[in-house]
Enzyme design. Structure first.
Site, mmCIF file in Angstrom:
data_model
loop_
_atom_site.group_PDB
_atom_site.id
_atom_site.type_symbol
_atom_site.label_atom_id
_atom_site.label_comp_id
_atom_site.label_asym_id
_atom_site.label_seq_id
_atom_site.Cartn_x
_atom_site.Cartn_y
_atom_site.Cartn_z
ATOM 1 N N SER A 140 41.363 39.945 34.542
ATOM 2 C CA SER A 140 41.182 40.910 33.445
ATOM 3 C C SER A 140 41.131 42.360 33.884
ATOM 4 O O SER A 140 41.004 43.250 33.039
ATOM 5 C CB SER A 140 39.904 40.579 32.666
ATOM 6 N N LYS A 143 43.414 44.635 31.984
ATOM 7 C CA LYS A 143 43.129 45.275 30.692
ATOM 8 C C LYS A 143 43.017 46.797 30.798
ATOM 9 O O LYS A 143 43.170 47.499 29.793
ATOM 10 C CB LYS A 143 41.861 44.675 30.083
ATOM 11 N N SER A 197 35.701 42.121 27.619
ATOM 12 C CA SER A 197 36.872 41.415 28.150
ATOM 13 C C SER A 197 37.410 40.369 27.179
ATOM 14 O O SER A 197 37.812 39.270 27.582
ATOM 15 C CB SER A 197 36.540 40.759 29.504
ATOM 16 N N LYS A 302 35.469 47.581 35.091
ATOM 17 C CA LYS A 302 36.167 46.406 34.574
ATOM 18 C C LYS A 302 35.942 45.229 35.501
ATOM 19 O O LYS A 302 36.083 45.348 36.715
ATOM 20 C CB LYS A 302 37.673 46.667 34.412
#
Length: 361
Positions: A140, A143, A197, A302
């Site tokens: 992820s 993203k 997420s 993140k």
């Protein structure tokens, strides 16, 4: 004659008394030795009991002084140090190795992430490197690129977009708190994708891009090339695909670029948010616990996880009064990426920031 007999009896009596005196003395001496021996044995038998009793008393004193359970948890939470005092005499001070003993040598810093990189943004130099050019799945972390592509297109963040069947994860079977049919603004979808997420939110952002998912993925890879991420490739917006790959060096460039977007800085570091979805208020939380830690000053954050990528974490933060980018990829344990980040922070704060033998990023 009588006088001779009396004299003989008197001499015999005197001799008897003389013979008994040494015997009595020997007997008395033997008795004294036996008493002394018994006393010593008795004292010896009591000594272990006395020592055992003293040990128990000392143990009770330490147990009483040391915090346990809720008190210990609270002391850890508040950051206070609790010292347990013992009833025993003070021992010789023991010297504990500190980060300063490392002489600012990052190679001696134990990191449990397979790939790691710390970049000093002031100088552009790498402070810590561990397999920084290894091409690996990034989960992820993808993203961040998804958000940059959406913002670069200058799409209306207040436009409503919907979660569709095409946004359901058919690859890994992950669950979501966003049912099919849920509508939200593009801004809310970006917030949930970066903060919590949410895979369906990220995929929906790609689907609602002009030209749909194919055009969106093409824009992701074009952006990567523009940033100099030559060892990176994106296949979809969420990171669920193990074909979304990159290196720590490439991701450091991506994080530094993402930090230039105010929206990404805000959304990725939001600790928690209440979002209205289909008329209901839902609570969402950040997947990175460090954004709730007052000891950290984080600008971009993140996390990522799929089995092929392990647990990943990237951040742009201010540590030891320096802006840095931290990339941690493929951590095995659930908390090792957070542990690695904290170890890096302590090392930077304790070891100083001299130029040393650091190499260009």
């Amino acid at each position: 004659m009588k006088h001779k007999l009396k004299a003989a009896l008197l001499v015999g009596a005197l001799l008897g008394v003389g013979m008994q005196a040494p015997v009595a003395a020997a007997t008395a001496k033997k008795s004294e030795q036996q008493v002394a021996k018994k006393g010593t044995a008795k004292a010896a038998s009591k000594a272990p009991l006395a020592a055992k009793s003293a040990g128990k008393q000392a143990t009770k004193s330490v147990a009483k002084a040391a915090p346990t359970g809720k008190a210990a948890a609270q002391s850890r939470h508040t950051g206070k140090t609790v010292v347990a005092h013992s009833a025993r005499p003070a021992a010789k001070p023991i010297r504990h190795a500190s980060m300063m003993d490392m002489d600012a040598d990052p190679s001696r810093l134990a990191l449990y992430s397979a790939s790691a990189l710390v970049i000093d943004q002031t100088t552009g130099q790498a402070m810590i490197e561990k397999q920084p050019d290894l091409v690996v799945p990034i989960a992820s972390i993808s993203k961040l690129m998804t958000a940059m592509v959406v913002l670069d297109a200058k799409l209306d963040l207040q436009e409503l977009i919907a979660i569709g069947d095409a946004d359901v994860d058919g690859l890994k079977g992950t669950r979501s708190r966003l049912p099919v049919g849920t509508t939200m603004t593009r801004e809310a979808a970006m917030l949930l994708a970066l903060m919590s997420s949410e895979n369906r939110a990220a995929n929906s952002l790609g689907r609602h891009y002009p030209g749909g998912l194919p055009a969106f993925v093409q824009a992701m890879n074009k952006k990567a090339q523009a940033l100099g991420m030559y060892n990176s490739r994106f296949e979809e917006p969420t990171g669920l695909s193990s074909n979304n790959v990159s290196t720590a060096h490439d991701l450091a460039r991506m994080v530094a670029a993402a930090a230039r977007y105010p929206e990404i800085r805000q959304y990725s570091t939001t600790a928690e948010a209440r979002v209205e979805l289909n008329g209901r208020i839902r609570d969402f939380h950040n997947t990175n616990a460090l954004v709730r830690n007052d000891n950290w000053e984080i600008g971009v954050s993140k996390t990522g996880y799929i089995s092929e990528a392990g647990r990943c974490l990237v951040m742009q933060a201010r540590v030891a009064d320096k802006p840095v980018v931290i990339v941690l990829l493929d951590s095995n344990g659930k908390m090792t990426r957070v542990g690695d980040a904290n170890r890096i922070k302590r090392w930077m704060e304790s070891a100083g920031l001299g130029s040393g033998s650091r190499r260009p990023a």
